[in-house]
Scaffold this motif. Structure first.
Motif, PDB file in Angstrom:
ATOM      1  N   HIS A 247      37.586 -43.341 -66.256  1.00  7.95           N
ATOM      2  CA  HIS A 247      38.751 -43.610 -67.345  1.00  7.95           C
ATOM      3  C   HIS A 247      40.021 -44.571 -66.501  1.00  7.95           C
ATOM      4  CE1 HIS A 247      41.635 -42.956 -70.729  1.00  7.95           C
ATOM      5  NE2 HIS A 247      42.520 -43.196 -69.575  1.00  7.95           N
ATOM      6  N   GLU A 248      40.314 -43.824 -65.188  1.00  5.62           N
ATOM      7  CA  GLU A 248      41.478 -44.765 -64.467  1.00  5.62           C
ATOM      8  C   GLU A 248      41.034 -46.025 -63.990  1.00  5.62           C
ATOM      9  OE1 GLU A 248      44.342 -43.469 -65.044  1.00  5.62           O
ATOM     10  OE2 GLU A 248      43.639 -41.672 -65.758  1.00  5.62           O
ATOM     11  N   CYS A 249      39.745 -46.132 -63.873  1.00  4.15           N
ATOM     12  CA  CYS A 249      39.177 -47.369 -63.112  1.00  4.15           C
ATOM     13  C   CYS A 249      39.301 -48.500 -64.219  1.00  4.15           C
ATOM     14  CB  CYS A 249      37.824 -47.204 -62.580  1.00  4.15           C
ATOM     15  SG  CYS A 249      37.543 -46.669 -61.145  1.00  4.15           S
ATOM     16  N   VAL A 250      39.412 -48.160 -65.499  1.00  4.70           N
ATOM     17  CA  VAL A 250      39.593 -49.354 -66.592  1.00  4.70           C
ATOM     18  C   VAL A 250      40.979 -49.728 -66.509  1.00  4.70           C
ATOM     19  CG1 VAL A 250      39.819 -49.538 -68.966  1.00  4.70           C
ATOM     20  CG2 VAL A 250      37.948 -48.277 -68.166  1.00  4.70           C
ATOM     21  N   HIS A 251      41.890 -48.828 -66.151  1.00  2.96           N
ATOM     22  CA  HIS A 251      43.497 -49.559 -65.853  1.00  2.96           C
ATOM     23  C   HIS A 251      43.610 -50.192 -64.616  1.00  2.96           C
ATOM     24  CE1 HIS A 251      44.422 -46.816 -69.052  1.00  2.96           C
ATOM     25  NE2 HIS A 251      44.236 -45.802 -68.606  1.00  2.96           N
ATOM     26  N   LEU A 252      42.413 -50.336 -63.552  1.00  2.00           N
ATOM     27  CA  LEU A 252      42.578 -51.141 -62.688  1.00  2.00           C
ATOM     28  C   LEU A 252      42.444 -52.466 -62.967  1.00  2.00           C
ATOM     29  CD1 LEU A 252      40.984 -49.253 -59.867  1.00  2.00           C
ATOM     30  CD2 LEU A 252      43.252 -49.085 -60.160  1.00  2.00           C
ATOM     31  N   LEU A 253      41.667 -52.973 -64.218  1.00  2.00           N
ATOM     32  CA  LEU A 253      41.265 -54.207 -64.654  1.00  2.00           C
ATOM     33  C   LEU A 253      42.699 -55.204 -64.646  1.00  2.00           C
ATOM     34  CD1 LEU A 253      38.603 -53.601 -67.398  1.00  2.00           C
ATOM     35  CD2 LEU A 253      38.258 -54.574 -65.109  1.00  2.00           C
ATOM     36  N   SER A 254      43.809 -54.471 -65.315  1.00  2.00           N
ATOM     37  CA  SER A 254      44.966 -55.377 -65.345  1.00  2.00           C
ATOM     38  C   SER A 254      46.111 -54.294 -65.192  1.00  2.00           C
ATOM     39  CB  SER A 254      45.064 -55.808 -66.552  1.00  2.00           C
ATOM     40  OG  SER A 254      44.986 -54.916 -67.865  1.00  2.00           O
ATOM     41  N   PRO A 255      46.431 -53.859 -63.846  1.00  2.00           N
ATOM     42  CA  PRO A 255      47.553 -52.873 -63.854  1.00  2.00           C
ATOM     43  C   PRO A 255      48.658 -53.541 -64.541  1.00  2.00           C
ATOM     44  CG  PRO A 255      46.256 -53.124 -61.727  1.00  2.00           C
ATOM     45  CD  PRO A 255      45.791 -54.209 -62.620  1.00  2.00           C
ATOM     46  N   SER A 256      49.729 -52.686 -64.693  1.00  4.19           N
ATOM     47  CA  SER A 256      50.859 -53.251 -65.597  1.00  4.19           C
ATOM     48  C   SER A 256      51.979 -52.644 -65.131  1.00  4.19           C
ATOM     49  CB  SER A 256      50.698 -52.690 -67.181  1.00  4.19           C
ATOM     50  OG  SER A 256      50.426 -51.301 -67.476  1.00  4.19           O
ATOM     51  N   VAL A 257      52.266 -51.627 -64.067  1.00  2.00           N
ATOM     52  CA  VAL A 257      53.413 -51.225 -63.754  1.00  2.00           C
ATOM     53  C   VAL A 257      54.394 -50.777 -64.673  1.00  2.00           C
ATOM     54  CG1 VAL A 257      55.170 -51.839 -61.864  1.00  2.00           C
ATOM     55  CG2 VAL A 257      53.186 -53.103 -61.693  1.00  2.00           C
ATOM     56  N   GLU A 258      55.315 -51.802 -65.279  1.00  3.78           N
ATOM     57  CA  GLU A 258      56.184 -50.962 -66.064  1.00  3.78           C
ATOM     58  C   GLU A 258      55.931 -51.124 -67.632  1.00  3.78           C
ATOM     59  OE1 GLU A 258      57.524 -55.428 -65.891  1.00  3.78           O
ATOM     60  OE2 GLU A 258      56.676 -54.119 -64.420  1.00  3.78           O
ATOM     61  N   HIS A 259      54.840 -51.696 -67.789  1.00  2.00           N
ATOM     62  CA  HIS A 259      54.323 -51.953 -69.189  1.00  2.00           C
ATOM     63  C   HIS A 259      53.739 -50.683 -69.726  1.00  2.00           C
ATOM     64  CE1 HIS A 259      55.878 -55.984 -69.646  1.00  2.00           C
ATOM     65  NE2 HIS A 259      55.306 -55.967 -68.324  1.00  2.00           N
ATOM     66  N   HIS A 260      53.373 -50.168 -70.675  1.00  2.00           N
ATOM     67  CA  HIS A 260      53.015 -49.161 -71.538  1.00  2.00           C
ATOM     68  C   HIS A 260      51.556 -49.546 -72.006  1.00  2.00           C
ATOM     69  CE1 HIS A 260      55.974 -46.036 -71.367  1.00  2.00           C
ATOM     70  NE2 HIS A 260      56.834 -46.671 -71.690  1.00  2.00           N
ATOM     71  N   ALA A 261      50.309 -48.839 -71.561  1.00  2.00           N
ATOM     72  CA  ALA A 261      49.115 -49.142 -72.101  1.00  2.00           C
ATOM     73  C   ALA A 261      49.073 -49.368 -73.828  1.00  2.00           C
ATOM     74  CB  ALA A 261      48.221 -48.002 -71.773  1.00  2.00           C
ATOM     75  N   SER A 262      48.117 -50.196 -74.238  1.00  2.00           N
ATOM     76  CA  SER A 262      47.961 -50.373 -75.615  1.00  2.00           C
ATOM     77  C   SER A 262      46.860 -49.398 -76.135  1.00  2.00           C
ATOM     78  CB  SER A 262      47.676 -51.748 -75.908  1.00  2.00           C
ATOM     79  OG  SER A 262      46.286 -52.167 -75.428  1.00  2.00           O
ATOM     80  N   VAL A 263      46.782 -49.193 -77.331  1.00  2.00           N
ATOM     81  CA  VAL A 263      45.542 -48.420 -77.914  1.00  2.00           C
ATOM     82  C   VAL A 263      44.320 -49.058 -77.604  1.00  2.00           C
ATOM     83  CG1 VAL A 263      44.529 -47.815 -80.170  1.00  2.00           C
ATOM     84  CG2 VAL A 263      46.825 -47.528 -79.899  1.00  2.00           C
ATOM     85  N   LEU A 264      44.481 -50.223 -77.459  1.00  5.68           N
ATOM     86  CA  LEU A 264      43.063 -51.189 -77.132  1.00  5.68           C
ATOM     87  C   LEU A 264      42.635 -50.448 -75.576  1.00  5.68           C
ATOM     88  CD1 LEU A 264      40.889 -53.076 -77.480  1.00  5.68           C
ATOM     89  CD2 LEU A 264      42.460 -54.783 -76.559  1.00  5.68           C
ATOM     90  N   GLU A 265      43.452 -50.513 -74.734  1.00  4.50           N
ATOM     91  CA  GLU A 265      43.284 -50.364 -73.034  1.00  4.50           C
ATOM     92  C   GLU A 265      42.791 -48.859 -73.104  1.00  4.50           C
ATOM     93  OE1 GLU A 265      45.155 -50.631 -68.847  1.00  4.50           O
ATOM     94  OE2 GLU A 265      46.237 -51.256 -70.361  1.00  4.50           O
ATOM     95  N   GLU A 266      43.550 -48.029 -73.863  1.00  2.00           N
ATOM     96  CA  GLU A 266      43.393 -46.531 -73.759  1.00  2.00           C
ATOM     97  C   GLU A 266      42.057 -46.028 -74.259  1.00  2.00           C
ATOM     98  OE1 GLU A 266      44.411 -44.265 -71.764  1.00  2.00           O
ATOM     99  OE2 GLU A 266      46.367 -44.894 -71.013  1.00  2.00           O
TER     100      GLU A 266
END
Length: 217
Positions: A114-133
């Protein structure tokens, strides 16, 4: 003292009806298996490092390259909520898994996927979208099932709904994620125009709008 850090992304362990360990004790044999590889009849046993390599390879093959402006520096364990975080605020990104995963290898690799998906485009201060999660949830479920024949599913409705929305999108456009990321690699920068440029016109407008909203668990 560790430099200031910024914690982002929501947790995988929050989805599960399992209480995390709160102390630092764990069976040595389980934690060692995450770190120490051994020769088996099928080759070297899996560790966090080799699972990360396998997961990232599969993600990039299917969804496009990750943002290499960020250096992935490893995995640690703490608390109840897995997430990615940014040590030292210097373009480094790390994965933090829950303590409950330290003595549960399939769960550890489920959370890792799950967390590796977030490594595709780390966003730092931005919240994840429904699409990403939703994608992270769906990918982790699929990976754990294939790797360990174990089914993990969200217990929190927000993750289940997000995964359902991504499944619906993929039903209309099986290559939707890679098509979107060819137009805009960062999930948090995607908008209605990204969907249009990617040619994802069969997906209902209402679905596209939901996928672009900020994820709330």
């Amino acid at each position: 003292m560790m430099p200031s850090i910024l914690l982002v992304k929501t947790a995988t362990n929050a989805w599960e009806n399992t209480r995390a360990q709160t102390d630092l004790s764990c069976p040595a044999s389980m934690s060692n298996q995450l770190l120490i590889t051994e020769m088996t009849p099928d080759g070297w046993s899996w560790t966090l490092a080799t699972r990360c390599s396998d997961i990232l390879h599969k993600l990039e093959l299917e969804y496009g390259p990750r943002d290499r402006a960020y250096t992935f520096v490893g995995v640690d364990f703490h608390g109840e909520r897995p997430h990615i975080w940014y040590p030292g605020n210097r373009q480094h990104v790390a994965i933090r898994l829950s303590m409950s995963a330290l003595d549960d290898i399939p769960r550890a690799f489920y959370q890792l996927a799950h967390e590796c998906v977030h490594l595709l485009s780390p966003s730092v201060e931005h919240h994840a979208s429904v699409l990403e999660e939703g994608l992270a949830t769906l990918f982790a479920e699929t990976y754990a099932l294939r790797a360990y024949n174990q089914h993990f599913s969200p217990s929190i409705n927000g993750y289940a709904r997000a995964a359902s929305d991504v499944r619906e999108l993929l039903g209309f456009h099986p290559d939707a994620i890679s098509a979107l990321r060819r137009v805009e690699p960062a999930f948090y920068k995607m908008d209605a125009g990204t969907f249009a440029q990617a040619g994802l016109v069969r997906a209902p407008i209402e679905l596209r709008e939901r996928l672009l909203t900020r994820f709330i668990d």
